[in-house]
Write a protein that holds these residues in place. Structure first.
Motif, PDB file in Angstrom:
ATOM      1  N   GLU A   1       0.827  -1.210   0.000  1.00  0.00           N
ATOM      2  CA  GLU A   1       0.000   0.000   0.000  1.00  0.00           C
ATOM      3  C   GLU A   1       0.861   1.260   0.000  1.00  0.00           C
ATOM      4  N   ASN A   2       1.929   1.258   0.794  1.00  0.00           N
ATOM      5  CA  ASN A   2       2.829   2.415   0.816  1.00  0.00           C
ATOM      6  C   ASN A   2       3.458   2.644  -0.558  1.00  0.00           C
ATOM      7  N   MET A   3       3.859   1.555  -1.220  1.00  0.00           N
ATOM      8  CA  MET A   3       4.450   1.681  -2.546  1.00  0.00           C
ATOM      9  C   MET A   3       3.444   2.255  -3.533  1.00  0.00           C
ATOM     10  N   ARG A   4       2.201   1.806  -3.478  1.00  0.00           N
ATOM     11  CA  ARG A   4       1.182   2.323  -4.398  1.00  0.00           C
ATOM     12  C   ARG A   4       1.022   3.828  -4.231  1.00  0.00           C
ATOM     13  N   LYS A   5       0.973   4.277  -2.981  1.00  0.00           N
ATOM     14  CA  LYS A   5       0.796   5.711  -2.721  1.00  0.00           C
ATOM     15  C   LYS A   5       2.010   6.514  -3.185  1.00  0.00           C
ATOM     16  N   ASP A   6       3.207   6.024  -2.875  1.00  0.00           N
ATOM     17  CA  ASP A   6       4.422   6.755  -3.259  1.00  0.00           C
ATOM     18  C   ASP A   6       4.564   6.813  -4.776  1.00  0.00           C
ATOM     19  N   ILE A   7       4.317   5.689  -5.446  1.00  0.00           N
ATOM     20  CA  ILE A   7       4.419   5.649  -6.902  1.00  0.00           C
ATOM     21  C   ILE A   7       3.407   6.588  -7.541  1.00  0.00           C
ATOM     22  N   ALA A   8       2.175   6.564  -7.042  1.00  0.00           N
ATOM     23  CA  ALA A   8       1.130   7.422  -7.607  1.00  0.00           C
ATOM     24  C   ALA A   8       1.509   8.894  -7.507  1.00  0.00           C
ATOM     25  N   GLU A   9       2.158   9.287  -6.418  1.00  0.00           N
ATOM     26  CA  GLU A   9       2.552  10.684  -6.237  1.00  0.00           C
ATOM     27  C   GLU A   9       3.624  11.089  -7.237  1.00  0.00           C
ATOM     28  N   VAL A  10       4.582  10.192  -7.483  1.00  0.00           N
ATOM     29  CA  VAL A  10       5.674  10.513  -8.408  1.00  0.00           C
ATOM     30  C   VAL A  10       5.229  10.376  -9.855  1.00  0.00           C
ATOM     31  N   ALA A  11       4.316   9.438 -10.136  1.00  0.00           N
ATOM     32  CA  ALA A  11       3.896   9.150 -11.509  1.00  0.00           C
ATOM     33  C   ALA A  11       3.241  10.344 -12.184  1.00  0.00           C
ATOM     34  N   GLU A  12       2.722  11.281 -11.410  1.00  0.00           N
ATOM     35  CA  GLU A  12       2.132  12.482 -11.996  1.00  0.00           C
ATOM     36  C   GLU A  12       3.187  13.290 -12.751  1.00  0.00           C
ATOM     37  N   ASP A  13       4.434  13.180 -12.318  1.00  0.00           N
ATOM     38  CA  ASP A  13       5.540  13.918 -12.934  1.00  0.00           C
ATOM     39  C   ASP A  13       6.372  13.030 -13.852  1.00  0.00           C
ATOM     40  N   ASN A  14       6.383  11.714 -13.582  1.00  0.00           N
ATOM     41  CA  ASN A  14       7.225  10.796 -14.341  1.00  0.00           C
ATOM     42  C   ASN A  14       6.438   9.523 -14.651  1.00  0.00           C
ATOM     43  N   LYS A  15       5.989   9.398 -15.872  1.00  0.00           N
ATOM     44  CA  LYS A  15       5.155   8.269 -16.271  1.00  0.00           C
ATOM     45  C   LYS A  15       5.912   6.941 -16.201  1.00  0.00           C
ATOM     46  N   LYS A  16       7.233   6.969 -16.421  1.00  0.00           N
ATOM     47  CA  LYS A  16       8.004   5.725 -16.390  1.00  0.00           C
ATOM     48  C   LYS A  16       8.032   5.131 -14.988  1.00  0.00           C
ATOM     49  N   VAL A  17       8.066   5.979 -13.974  1.00  0.00           N
ATOM     50  CA  VAL A  17       7.980   5.475 -12.598  1.00  0.00           C
ATOM     51  C   VAL A  17       6.631   4.793 -12.399  1.00  0.00           C
ATOM     52  N   GLY A  18       5.596   5.345 -13.003  1.00  0.00           N
ATOM     53  CA  GLY A  18       4.278   4.724 -12.917  1.00  0.00           C
ATOM     54  C   GLY A  18       4.250   3.346 -13.545  1.00  0.00           C
ATOM     55  N   ILE A  19       4.950   3.178 -14.675  1.00  0.00           N
ATOM     56  CA  ILE A  19       5.035   1.863 -15.328  1.00  0.00           C
ATOM     57  C   ILE A  19       5.764   0.869 -14.430  1.00  0.00           C
ATOM     58  N   CYS A  20       6.877   1.328 -13.854  1.00  0.00           N
ATOM     59  CA  CYS A  20       7.605   0.464 -12.915  1.00  0.00           C
ATOM     60  C   CYS A  20       6.717   0.092 -11.729  1.00  0.00           C
ATOM     61  N   GLY A  21       5.954   1.053 -11.250  1.00  0.00           N
ATOM     62  CA  GLY A  21       5.078   0.817 -10.111  1.00  0.00           C
ATOM     63  C   GLY A  21       4.038  -0.248 -10.391  1.00  0.00           C
ATOM     64  N   MET A  22       3.525  -0.288 -11.624  1.00  0.00           N
ATOM     65  CA  MET A  22       2.550  -1.318 -11.967  1.00  0.00           C
ATOM     66  C   MET A  22       3.169  -2.706 -11.867  1.00  0.00           C
ATOM     67  N   LEU A  23       4.447  -2.819 -12.258  1.00  0.00           N
ATOM     68  CA  LEU A  23       5.135  -4.106 -12.158  1.00  0.00           C
ATOM     69  C   LEU A  23       5.349  -4.500 -10.695  1.00  0.00           C
ATOM     70  N   ILE A  24       5.678  -3.513  -9.853  1.00  0.00           N
ATOM     71  CA  ILE A  24       5.848  -3.792  -8.426  1.00  0.00           C
ATOM     72  C   ILE A  24       4.523  -4.243  -7.817  1.00  0.00           C
ATOM     73  N   ASN A  25       3.439  -3.528  -8.137  1.00  0.00           N
ATOM     74  CA  ASN A  25       2.124  -3.890  -7.602  1.00  0.00           C
ATOM     75  C   ASN A  25       1.724  -5.292  -8.045  1.00  0.00           C
ATOM     76  N   GLN A  26       1.995  -5.603  -9.310  1.00  0.00           N
ATOM     77  CA  GLN A  26       1.662  -6.920  -9.832  1.00  0.00           C
ATOM     78  C   GLN A  26       2.459  -8.010  -9.125  1.00  0.00           C
ATOM     79  N   THR A  27       3.730  -7.731  -8.897  1.00  0.00           N
ATOM     80  CA  THR A  27       4.604  -8.723  -8.252  1.00  0.00           C
ATOM     81  C   THR A  27       4.197  -8.962  -6.803  1.00  0.00           C
ATOM     82  N   LEU A  28       4.035  -7.877  -6.025  1.00  0.00           N
ATOM     83  CA  LEU A  28       3.635  -8.037  -4.627  1.00  0.00           C
ATOM     84  C   LEU A  28       2.234  -8.635  -4.528  1.00  0.00           C
ATOM     85  N   GLY A  29       1.368  -8.295  -5.483  1.00  0.00           N
ATOM     86  CA  GLY A  29       0.028  -8.873  -5.496  1.00  0.00           C
ATOM     87  C   GLY A  29       0.069 -10.375  -5.707  1.00  0.00           C
TER      88      GLY A  29
END
Length: 253
Positions: free
Chosen positions: A160-188
């Motif tokens: 949950e912390n990763m989702r929130k942190d990634i979402a905050e940064v992804a507004e400025d950097n879309k590539k971080v958002g893509i990485c975040g989706m992979l992290i969410n998928q993996t932890l899920g």
């Protein structure tokens, strides 16, 4: 000096009871360079000024310039994201600060390496994700039914912390958002396995072997997690070579 700082951080983990075995902590030289900001940030000690200095200042020993990347800064987060020249490796360091704290409370490093097939190289997908977080006292002090439930709740908080942190940064950097989706998928994927078989948490806490799991697209994976005081440490390695006995960090750029 950078080397001294890195050793100090790793030494702190050992003293606090979270000793990640050598085989899990070994990184390729390339990954070690990329994750410098992660290793040189100390939770509950490093300030935002310290983190920015790590990201922007050259190495004190070699005077080499820091690895190129896009720096994103929000109210509570500093992130450094980059992509290698050939475009098959993407990575980031993310350091988060709670609103009421002036020092770092979460730090994460992520890299995905997807080499395509050629005459000399077998197609390969590799992902490394590691994070350390100061846990909320509510998560630590909640009366759980058993230790398995406690471990699962902690990993869910990390996710949950990763989702929130990634979402905050992804507004400025879309590539971080893509990485975040992979992290969410993996932890899920890991959490789904633990929800179905909670007793497997003991394997996740076994720092010698970790908990094995299968990812839909990235092959075999392992995860280890340990908690020392109020800090949780998680490391995930995914590699389509991982079940073959090959060193998942053996191939270089």
């Amino acid at each position: 000096m950078r080397v001294a700082k890195i050793l100090a951080v790793l030494g702190c983990c050992v003293l606090c009871g979270c000793s990640v075995p050598e085989e899990w902590d070994v990184e390729s030289p390339g990954d070690r360079t990329l994750s410098a900001a992660y290793h040189e940030t100390t939770l509950k000690e490093s300030t935002s000024a310290d983190v920015l200095a790590i990201i922007t200042e050259p190495d004190e020993e070699t005077q080499e310039e820091p690895e190129e990347g896009l720096v994103s800064q929000t109210k509570n987060i500093i992130a450094l994201q980059g992509t290698n020249k050939k475009g098959y490796k993407m990575w980031f360091n993310l350091i988060a600060f709670d609103e009421n704290e002036t020092t770092a409370s979460r730090k994460s490093f992520f890299v995905i390496d997807e080499k395509t097939e050629s005459l000399l190289v077998w197609p390969r997908k590799r992902l490394v994700f590691k994070t350390e977080m100061v846990l909320d006292s509510k998560v630590l002090n909640e009366p759980y039914a058993n230790e398995d439930a406690r471990q699962i709740a902690i990993l869910k908080q990390v996710s949950e912390n990763m989702r929130k942190d990634i979402a905050e940064v992804a507004e400025d950097n879309k590539k971080v958002g893509i990485c975040g989706m992979l992290i969410n998928q993996t932890l899920g994927t890991v959490l789904l396995q633990l929800d179905e078989s909670p007793v497997l948490t003991s394997r996740m806490n076994d720092l010698d072997s970790g908990l094995k799991f299968d990812h839909l697209t990235l092959g075999g994976g392992k995860i280890v997690m340990c908690v020392y005081d109020d800090i949780v440490c998680v490391k995930v390695k995914l590699d389509n070579y991982i079940w073959s006995g090959e060193d998942p960090f053996a191939l270089e750029e």
